[in-house]
Design a protein around this motif. Structure first.
Motif, PDB file in Angstrom:
ATOM      1  N   GLY A 327      25.583  11.070   6.476  1.00 34.23           N
ATOM      2  CA  GLY A 327      26.374  12.152   7.064  1.00 34.23           C
ATOM      3  C   GLY A 327      25.544  12.967   8.031  1.00 34.23           C
ATOM      4  O   GLY A 327      24.749  12.415   8.780  1.00 34.23           O
ATOM      5  N   ALA A 328      25.720  14.282   7.977  1.00 29.33           N
ATOM      6  CA  ALA A 328      25.006  15.155   8.912  1.00 29.33           C
ATOM      7  C   ALA A 328      23.524  15.240   8.534  1.00 29.33           C
ATOM      8  O   ALA A 328      23.183  15.136   7.368  1.00 29.33           O
ATOM      9  CB  ALA A 328      25.632  16.546   8.898  1.00 29.33           C
ATOM     10  N   PRO A 329      22.657  15.436   9.519  1.00 29.65           N
ATOM     11  CA  PRO A 329      21.236  15.585   9.220  1.00 29.65           C
ATOM     12  C   PRO A 329      20.998  16.807   8.330  1.00 29.65           C
ATOM     13  O   PRO A 329      21.605  17.852   8.540  1.00 29.65           O
ATOM     14  CB  PRO A 329      20.595  15.809  10.596  1.00 29.65           C
ATOM     15  CG  PRO A 329      21.603  15.387  11.593  1.00 29.65           C
ATOM     16  CD  PRO A 329      22.945  15.571  10.959  1.00 29.65           C
ATOM     17  N   ARG A 331      18.539  19.739   7.184  1.00 34.13           N
ATOM     18  CA  ARG A 331      17.415  20.470   7.778  1.00 34.13           C
ATOM     19  C   ARG A 331      16.708  21.280   6.694  1.00 34.13           C
ATOM     20  O   ARG A 331      17.132  21.297   5.544  1.00 34.13           O
ATOM     21  CB  ARG A 331      17.928  21.401   8.884  1.00 34.13           C
ATOM     22  CG  ARG A 331      18.844  20.734   9.898  1.00 34.13           C
ATOM     23  CD  ARG A 331      18.082  20.123  11.036  1.00 34.13           C
ATOM     24  NE  ARG A 331      18.999  19.522  12.023  1.00 34.13           N
ATOM     25  CZ  ARG A 331      18.577  18.982  13.155  1.00 34.13           C
ATOM     26  NH1 ARG A 331      17.301  18.947  13.462  1.00 34.13           N
ATOM     27  NH2 ARG A 331      19.439  18.441  13.995  1.00 34.13           N
ATOM     28  N   CYS A 350      15.450  15.753  10.219  1.00 36.92           N
ATOM     29  CA  CYS A 350      16.009  15.566  11.558  1.00 36.92           C
ATOM     30  C   CYS A 350      16.631  14.181  11.664  1.00 36.92           C
ATOM     31  O   CYS A 350      16.378  13.327  10.826  1.00 36.92           O
ATOM     32  CB  CYS A 350      14.936  15.754  12.633  1.00 36.92           C
ATOM     33  SG  CYS A 350      13.767  14.384  12.768  1.00 36.92           S
ATOM     34  N   PRO A 351      17.439  13.972  12.697  1.00 40.19           N
ATOM     35  CA  PRO A 351      17.874  12.606  12.969  1.00 40.19           C
ATOM     36  C   PRO A 351      16.662  11.849  13.505  1.00 40.19           C
ATOM     37  O   PRO A 351      16.035  12.314  14.444  1.00 40.19           O
ATOM     38  CB  PRO A 351      18.941  12.777  14.055  1.00 40.19           C
ATOM     39  CG  PRO A 351      19.158  14.247  14.212  1.00 40.19           C
ATOM     40  CD  PRO A 351      17.946  14.935  13.684  1.00 40.19           C
ATOM     41  N   ARG A 380      25.950  22.527   5.270  1.00 42.39           N
ATOM     42  CA  ARG A 380      27.132  23.326   5.617  1.00 42.39           C
ATOM     43  C   ARG A 380      28.223  23.223   4.543  1.00 42.39           C
ATOM     44  O   ARG A 380      29.391  22.983   4.839  1.00 42.39           O
ATOM     45  CB  ARG A 380      27.687  22.907   6.984  1.00 42.39           C
ATOM     46  CG  ARG A 380      26.831  23.403   8.144  1.00 42.39           C
ATOM     47  CD  ARG A 380      27.366  22.972   9.480  1.00 42.39           C
ATOM     48  NE  ARG A 380      27.238  21.547   9.681  1.00 42.39           N
ATOM     49  CZ  ARG A 380      26.139  20.953  10.130  1.00 42.39           C
ATOM     50  NH1 ARG A 380      25.085  21.664  10.443  1.00 42.39           N
ATOM     51  NH2 ARG A 380      26.082  19.656  10.274  1.00 42.39           N
ATOM     52  N   ARG A 382      28.829  20.991   2.391  1.00 41.10           N
ATOM     53  CA  ARG A 382      29.266  19.660   1.940  1.00 41.10           C
ATOM     54  C   ARG A 382      28.117  18.925   1.287  1.00 41.10           C
ATOM     55  O   ARG A 382      27.016  18.889   1.832  1.00 41.10           O
ATOM     56  CB  ARG A 382      29.704  18.817   3.140  1.00 41.10           C
ATOM     57  CG  ARG A 382      31.035  19.211   3.700  1.00 41.10           C
ATOM     58  CD  ARG A 382      31.422  18.203   4.773  1.00 41.10           C
ATOM     59  NE  ARG A 382      32.202  18.893   5.788  1.00 41.10           N
ATOM     60  CZ  ARG A 382      32.723  18.309   6.852  1.00 41.10           C
ATOM     61  NH1 ARG A 382      32.501  17.028   7.059  1.00 41.10           N
ATOM     62  NH2 ARG A 382      33.424  18.994   7.719  1.00 41.10           N
ATOM     63  N   GLN A 384      26.218  15.652   0.446  1.00 43.34           N
ATOM     64  CA  GLN A 384      26.104  14.321   1.044  1.00 43.34           C
ATOM     65  C   GLN A 384      25.088  13.500   0.259  1.00 43.34           C
ATOM     66  O   GLN A 384      24.102  14.019  -0.230  1.00 43.34           O
ATOM     67  CB  GLN A 384      25.620  14.460   2.499  1.00 43.34           C
ATOM     68  CG  GLN A 384      26.468  15.395   3.313  1.00 43.34           C
ATOM     69  CD  GLN A 384      25.916  15.622   4.718  1.00 43.34           C
ATOM     70  OE1 GLN A 384      26.613  16.125   5.553  1.00 43.34           O
ATOM     71  NE2 GLN A 384      24.678  15.250   4.960  1.00 43.34           N
TER      72      GLN A 384
ATOM     73  N   VAL B  68      22.532  14.186  19.446  1.00 43.77           N
ATOM     74  CA  VAL B  68      22.490  12.894  18.749  1.00 43.77           C
ATOM     75  C   VAL B  68      23.453  12.831  17.567  1.00 43.77           C
ATOM     76  O   VAL B  68      23.630  11.779  16.965  1.00 43.77           O
ATOM     77  CB  VAL B  68      21.061  12.552  18.268  1.00 43.77           C
ATOM     78  CG1 VAL B  68      20.130  12.374  19.450  1.00 43.77           C
ATOM     79  CG2 VAL B  68      20.521  13.617  17.329  1.00 43.77           C
ATOM     80  N   TYR B  69      24.037  13.964  17.220  1.00 48.30           N
ATOM     81  CA  TYR B  69      24.960  13.942  16.085  1.00 48.30           C
ATOM     82  C   TYR B  69      26.016  15.025  16.255  1.00 48.30           C
ATOM     83  O   TYR B  69      25.709  16.140  16.664  1.00 48.30           O
ATOM     84  CB  TYR B  69      24.201  14.174  14.765  1.00 48.30           C
ATOM     85  CG  TYR B  69      25.092  14.081  13.557  1.00 48.30           C
ATOM     86  CD1 TYR B  69      25.384  12.844  12.987  1.00 48.30           C
ATOM     87  CD2 TYR B  69      25.678  15.219  13.006  1.00 48.30           C
ATOM     88  CE1 TYR B  69      26.234  12.753  11.896  1.00 48.30           C
ATOM     89  CE2 TYR B  69      26.531  15.130  11.917  1.00 48.30           C
ATOM     90  CZ  TYR B  69      26.804  13.892  11.363  1.00 48.30           C
ATOM     91  OH  TYR B  69      27.642  13.801  10.295  1.00 48.30           O
ATOM     92  N   GLN B  71      29.129  16.707  14.018  1.00 52.55           N
ATOM     93  CA  GLN B  71      29.951  16.768  12.812  1.00 52.55           C
ATOM     94  C   GLN B  71      31.303  17.350  13.201  1.00 52.55           C
ATOM     95  O   GLN B  71      31.392  18.486  13.659  1.00 52.55           O
ATOM     96  CB  GLN B  71      29.294  17.629  11.727  1.00 52.55           C
ATOM     97  CG  GLN B  71      30.118  17.592  10.444  1.00 52.55           C
ATOM     98  CD  GLN B  71      29.436  18.299   9.288  1.00 52.55           C
ATOM     99  OE1 GLN B  71      28.380  18.891   9.435  1.00 52.55           O
ATOM    100  NE2 GLN B  71      30.054  18.231   8.130  1.00 52.55           N
ATOM    101  N   GLU B  88      24.196  18.494  17.050  1.00 49.08           N
ATOM    102  CA  GLU B  88      22.782  18.499  16.712  1.00 49.08           C
ATOM    103  C   GLU B  88      21.944  17.651  17.659  1.00 49.08           C
ATOM    104  O   GLU B  88      22.335  16.565  18.055  1.00 49.08           O
ATOM    105  CB  GLU B  88      22.605  17.978  15.269  1.00 49.08           C
ATOM    106  CG  GLU B  88      23.508  18.715  14.299  1.00 49.08           C
ATOM    107  CD  GLU B  88      23.074  18.631  12.857  1.00 49.08           C
ATOM    108  OE1 GLU B  88      21.910  18.253  12.606  1.00 49.08           O
ATOM    109  OE2 GLU B  88      23.905  18.956  11.993  1.00 49.08           O
ATOM    110  N   VAL B  90      17.721  16.260  18.082  1.00 50.69           N
ATOM    111  CA  VAL B  90      16.677  15.878  17.132  1.00 50.69           C
ATOM    112  C   VAL B  90      16.095  17.147  16.507  1.00 50.69           C
ATOM    113  O   VAL B  90      15.835  17.221  15.321  1.00 50.69           O
ATOM    114  CB  VAL B  90      15.561  15.060  17.828  1.00 50.69           C
ATOM    115  CG1 VAL B  90      14.371  14.859  16.894  1.00 50.69           C
ATOM    116  CG2 VAL B  90      16.099  13.704  18.264  1.00 50.69           C
TER     117      VAL B  90
END
Lengths: 401, 156
Positions: A327-329, A331, A350-351, A380, A382, A384, B68-69, B71, B88, B90
């Motif tokens: 899902g989302a990165p 942090r 990070c991604p 946020r 959620r 994951q 890169v992302y 949501q 988002e 990096v």
């Protein structure tokens, strides 16, 4: 949006636009930022400068995005200005004894010309800073974090005075007449070889040598903070711009900033002080037990040794792990759960440009640290899925002799 | 109650553009607000017949760098100021806030699959979601293009 401009509720690392890069800023904006000798060179080359640990440093350059710069470093070579880091020289005939009282390294048995990652510990075994100690014939060359420079110096000096008062022979000198330039990436060695006109295959990773490069007297350490082969080169201030231009003359070399440096070190599973390491975390918990020499484990003799020896014997309650997050990165500060129970938090994430996955490091309760363990990370609001994954996330490219 | 809100309530689980088209009065219906507005959060909002299309501004994508992302928002009722997803790079994550109250009726699946659309065309193909305005939606504090430009300049 650009919560960046409006600090997000759930994501403390948010940046962007004006408040951008606050994540990188350790110093209050009102303080005058220090500049490295390469400052003008950075500006001329399109750097976007940000406050970092009291310095104005490039976060990226106009020709490459953070992701592109990251990938360039993994396939070619990049130059990073790391002159903001604190470089010191420790001298005196009792220098090894003195420095072993402050760090966990076995400097006594470190071969001359070699270096090691180590940590300065406090009385509780927590980490005051991480550092690289290079042993030379007549001195120790020590590099530590810019963000910790003031407290490191205060700590070392306080103990030095005590050491000297007891008759110990040691001294500390800040090296501020040299810039520190990192050349990192699989092509770094070829680039440096062409400048020194010498084969560097016999130069092992983590060794340090004095070399003359195109007439410039440098100290070259084969090390870095990207997971790649590379060098950190200490260059006299007056020659720093000229030297950097020599490196950049190669078509395989680009400039890179703090943005790429952070994602590169994260993929490489390397700790960043203030994130994975702080004064409440011991080297055992941080997965840095390997930095504590065998002799040091047995003998102790550094600050917080009893706590660390106890942990080595009886185990720890939390451990540093790597995570691949779906899902989302995730942090920094994202909470980590196991079966609904809060078990830790993310310290960096990070991604990942190299793996195209969302990677993170963090701490979890001991027992949940094994590769493959399924956890959840909250982003946020959620939850994951996150899988404990062996570090590093990308194979290290360190040079082996 | 407008036809649009009524329809949404009738079919609360219906998603996306089909729904929006069904709920939107014919093209001969007057456009209430034809021009694009902006927010201090660096979002743009284009309201047409009670439906707001939302995205981030070109200035925002430039500041964020390579995205890169993304949501996406959930298809549900939102209050102005609610977090409705994130974009988002990096290096950083930035929340997206609902600039108006209403119901998210459609999200741009293309940007989730291809986040670089947000860098390439943030105020066109890179739109993020559509919100059907609630009957009491407050649009009075949205910025004109001119006001937004001034804001951006003032921040530099």
């Amino acid at each position: 949006m650009l919560s960046a401009l409006r600090f997000a509720k759930s994501i403390p690392t948010v940046t962007v636009a004006r408040t951008a890069h606050r994540a990188y800023s350790a110093a209050a904006a009102s303080e005058a930022l220090r500049k490295t000798v390469l400052y003008n060179y950075h500006i001329e080359n399109g750097a976007k400068m940000v406050p970092y640990a009291g310095w104005s440093m490039p976060v990226l350059y106009s020709n490459l995005s953070v992701g592109a710069s990251h990938n360039w470093t993994r396939t070619n070579a990049s130059v990073f200005d790391v002159s903001h880091m604190l470089a010191t020289r420790v001298t005196g005939k009792d220098r090894v004894k003195f420095f072993e009282s402050l760090t966990v390294a076995d400097i006594e048995n470190l071969p001359v010309g070699s270096s090691t990652l180590s940590v300065f510990t406090n009385e509780d075994g927590g980490i005051i800073d991480d550092t690289i100690i290079c042993k030379h014939e007549d001195s120790l060359y020590v590099v530590s974090n810019a963000g910790c420079a003031d407290k490191d110096l205060a700590h070392i000096r306080a103990h030095l005075k005590e050491f000297q008062n007891k008759g110990g022979d040691a001294d500390l000198k800040i090296i501020d007449d040299h810039a520190l330039i990192a050349l990192q990436g699989p092509k770094a060695a070829a680039v440096l070889e062409s400048l020194v006109e010498k084969d560097l295959r016999d130069f092992p990773f983590m060794d340090g040598r004095f070399m003359t490069i195109k007439g410039i007297d440098c100290h070259v350490a084969r090390s870095g903070y990207t997971g790649e082969d590379g060098f950190e080169i200490s260059v006299p201030n007056n020659d720093a711009v000229e030297f950097t231009k020599l490196l950049l003359a190669s078509p395989d070399v680009e400039l890179a900033g703090l943005g790429a440096r952070d994602s590169l070190r994260l993929e490489a599973g390397l700790c960043l002080y203030g994130h994975e390491l702080d004064e409440t975390i011991t080297p055992v918990e941080a997965g840095l037990t390997w930095t504590i020499g065998k002799r040091r484990r047995a003998e102790g003799g550094f600050l917080g040794a009893s706590k660390i020896q106890d942990q080595l014997k009886n185990g720890v309650s939390k451990r540093r792990i790597g995570l691949v997050v779906q899902g989302a990165p995730a942090r920094e500060n994202a909470p980590i759960y196991a079966n609904g129970e809060l078990v830790g938090k993310v310290t960096s994430g990070c991604p990942s440009p190299s793996t195209k996955k969302n990677v993170a490091m963090g701490y979890v309760k001991n027992g949940l640290h094994k590769s493959g363990t399924e956890l959840e990370v909250e982003v946020r609001g959620r939850k994951q899925k996150a899988i404990v994954t062996k570090l590093p996330f990308v194979p290290a490219g360190y040079h082996k002799v | 109650m407008s036809l649009a809100t009524f329809s949404t309530r009738l079919f609360p689980t219906m998603r996306s553009q089909a729904m929006a088209r069904f709920a939107t009065p014919s093209s001969s219906f007057a456009r209430f607000y034809g021009t694009k507005k902006y927010t201090e959060e660096h979002e743009w909002i284009d309201i047409d017949n009670g439906i707001a299309t939302i995205g981030i501004t070109d200035h925002a994508q430039g500041s964020l760098g390579e995205i890169v992302y993304v949501q996406s928002a959930d298809l549900k009722d939102v209050e102005k100021g609610d977090t409705i997803g994130s974009v988002e790079s990096v290096k950083a994550a930035s929340d997206i806030y609902a600039p108006v109250s209403g119901k998210v009726i459609e999200v741009n699946e293309d940007v989730a699959a291809n986040p670089s659309l947000l860098n390439d065309n943030p105020e066109g193909e890179g739109w993020l979601c559509k919100i059907q305005l609630s009957s009491d939606a407050d649009v009075s504090n949205l910025l004109s293009e001119e006001a937004y430009k001034k804001l951006v300049e003032a921040q530099h």
